[in-house]
Design a protein around this motif. Structure first.
Motif, mmCIF file in Angstrom:
data_model
loop_
_atom_site.group_PDB
_atom_site.id
_atom_site.type_symbol
_atom_site.label_atom_id
_atom_site.label_comp_id
_atom_site.label_asym_id
_atom_site.label_seq_id
_atom_site.Cartn_x
_atom_site.Cartn_y
_atom_site.Cartn_z
ATOM 1 N N ILE A 61 0.866 -1.183 0.000
ATOM 2 C CA ILE A 61 0.000 0.000 0.000
ATOM 3 C C ILE A 61 0.898 1.226 0.000
ATOM 4 C CG2 ILE A 61 -1.839 1.214 1.239
ATOM 5 C CD1 ILE A 61 -2.314 -1.446 2.750
ATOM 6 N N GLU A 62 0.535 2.200 -0.798
ATOM 7 C CA GLU A 62 1.298 3.448 -0.714
ATOM 8 C C GLU A 62 0.394 4.655 -0.847
ATOM 9 O OE1 GLU A 62 4.182 2.964 -3.987
ATOM 10 O OE2 GLU A 62 2.944 4.404 -5.076
ATOM 11 N N THR A 63 0.775 5.681 -0.098
ATOM 12 C CA THR A 63 0.080 6.954 -0.172
ATOM 13 C C THR A 63 1.042 8.027 0.349
ATOM 14 O OG1 THR A 63 -1.923 8.168 0.423
ATOM 15 C CG2 THR A 63 -1.020 6.738 2.119
ATOM 16 N N SER A 64 0.536 9.221 0.498
ATOM 17 C CA SER A 64 1.380 10.301 0.995
ATOM 18 C C SER A 64 0.520 11.203 1.874
ATOM 19 C CB SER A 64 1.929 11.078 -0.201
ATOM 20 O OG SER A 64 2.880 11.994 0.226
ATOM 21 N N VAL A 65 1.062 11.610 3.006
ATOM 22 C CA VAL A 65 0.281 12.449 3.916
ATOM 23 C C VAL A 65 0.995 13.745 4.256
ATOM 24 C CG1 VAL A 65 -1.093 10.673 5.065
ATOM 25 C CG2 VAL A 65 1.200 11.174 5.897
ATOM 26 N N ARG A 66 0.198 14.715 4.620
ATOM 27 C CA ARG A 66 0.732 15.993 5.097
ATOM 28 C C ARG A 66 0.378 16.100 6.579
ATOM 29 N NH1 ARG A 66 -1.765 19.257 1.550
ATOM 30 N NH2 ARG A 66 -0.576 18.421 -0.164
ATOM 31 N N LEU A 67 1.424 16.234 7.404
ATOM 32 C CA LEU A 67 1.246 16.230 8.854
ATOM 33 C C LEU A 67 1.939 17.434 9.462
ATOM 34 C CD1 LEU A 67 2.687 12.696 9.608
ATOM 35 C CD2 LEU A 67 0.322 13.315 9.933
ATOM 36 N N PRO A 68 1.479 17.875 10.638
ATOM 37 C CA PRO A 68 2.242 18.915 11.326
ATOM 38 C C PRO A 68 3.461 18.302 12.021
ATOM 39 C CG PRO A 68 0.245 18.415 12.537
ATOM 40 C CD PRO A 68 0.244 17.526 11.327
ATOM 41 N N CYS A 69 4.595 18.952 11.920
ATOM 42 C CA CYS A 69 5.809 18.486 12.589
ATOM 43 C C CYS A 69 5.578 18.563 14.100
ATOM 44 C CB CYS A 69 6.983 19.360 12.183
ATOM 45 S SG CYS A 69 8.479 19.070 13.121
ATOM 46 N N SER A 70 5.992 17.530 14.831
ATOM 47 C CA SER A 70 5.738 17.530 16.278
ATOM 48 C C SER A 70 6.635 18.520 17.019
ATOM 49 C CB SER A 70 5.898 16.121 16.845
ATOM 50 O OG SER A 70 7.212 15.676 16.660
ATOM 51 N N ARG A 71 7.670 19.046 16.367
ATOM 52 C CA ARG A 71 8.526 20.044 17.034
ATOM 53 C C ARG A 71 8.214 21.482 16.612
ATOM 54 N NH1 ARG A 71 14.341 17.248 16.434
ATOM 55 N NH2 ARG A 71 13.937 15.430 17.727
ATOM 56 N N CYS A 72 8.162 21.722 15.296
ATOM 57 C CA CYS A 72 7.989 23.121 14.851
ATOM 58 C C CYS A 72 6.563 23.421 14.377
ATOM 59 C CB CYS A 72 8.994 23.453 13.753
ATOM 60 S SG CYS A 72 8.637 22.651 12.173
ATOM 61 N N LEU A 73 5.719 22.390 14.322
ATOM 62 C CA LEU A 73 4.304 22.506 13.946
ATOM 63 C C LEU A 73 4.071 22.844 12.475
ATOM 64 C CD1 LEU A 73 2.929 24.436 17.081
ATOM 65 C CD2 LEU A 73 3.198 21.968 16.785
#
Ligand SMILES: [Zn+2]
Ligand SMILES: [Zn+2]
Length: 182
Positions: A61-73
């Motif tokens: 399975i492959e996909t791509s996500v956009r997430l907030p960085c846990s350090r700089c947000l």
């Protein structure tokens, strides 16, 4: 995402499909909660083999996500890739008691065995579970992300602030007054 047992021939089956995130309730909920955004559809490639009443499914399975960085947000994009291999066994409900069945299924799952009923295997749950498991526990935009200054909130990747410099004399003063206990 359903595999009809009847359609699995002697030589096996190779399948590829692409589904939108909305097809998967758990993933759609993560998006709705603002936990992430999907930058690509969910692509799945499967190899299916039938051995008597058992079906072996191997998938990527492959996909791509956009997430907030846990350090700089700051949001950043990261690919998610998952490989899984499960053996699907037909469940014979009438043979075992329901409680006993749950125990059997729990230990079976650890061995990569999944039970199914009827003439088809629905892979929707498996696929969304695999995607969820691939999410990084601590998402970082880059390995050496400097994060935000805890005092002024500046993004230290972009602008070094001078909070640290100003606070260091205070820290030393505190240290001087501290007695070491033995
Ligand atoms: Zn970051
Ligand atoms: Zn600062």
């Amino acid at each position: 995402m359903e595999i009809q047992i009847e359609q699995i021939k002697q030589e096996g089956l190779a399948l590829e499909f692409e589904k939108s995130v909305e097809t998967f309730p758990v993933l759609a909920e993560m998006v709705a909660n603002g936990e992430c955004e999907f930058a690509a559809p969910i692509r799945t490639a499967l190899r299916v083999q039938r051995i008597g009443d058992m079906v072996e499914i191997d998938g990527d399975i492959e996909t791509s996500v956009r997430l907030p960085c846990s350090r700089c947000l700051q949001p950043f994009e990261t690919p998610l890739n998952s490989h899984f291999a499960f053996t699907y066994m037909r469940r014979a409900t009438d043979v075992i008691e329901e409680t006993e069945l749950q125990e059997v299924e729990l230990s079976a799952e650890n061995m990569g065995i999944v039970y199914f009923q009827g003439q088809k295997i629905d892979l929707k749950d498996t696929i969304q579970e695999q995607v969820v498991m691939e999410f990084p526990l601590r998402a970082l935009c880059k390995q050496d992300c400097k994060g935000l200054c805890p005092k002024c909130g500046a993004d230290l990747n972009e602008t070094p602030c001078d909070c640290n410099r100003r606070s260091s004399p205070v820290k030393f003063a505190v240290l001087k007054n501290m007695k070491l206990e033995k």
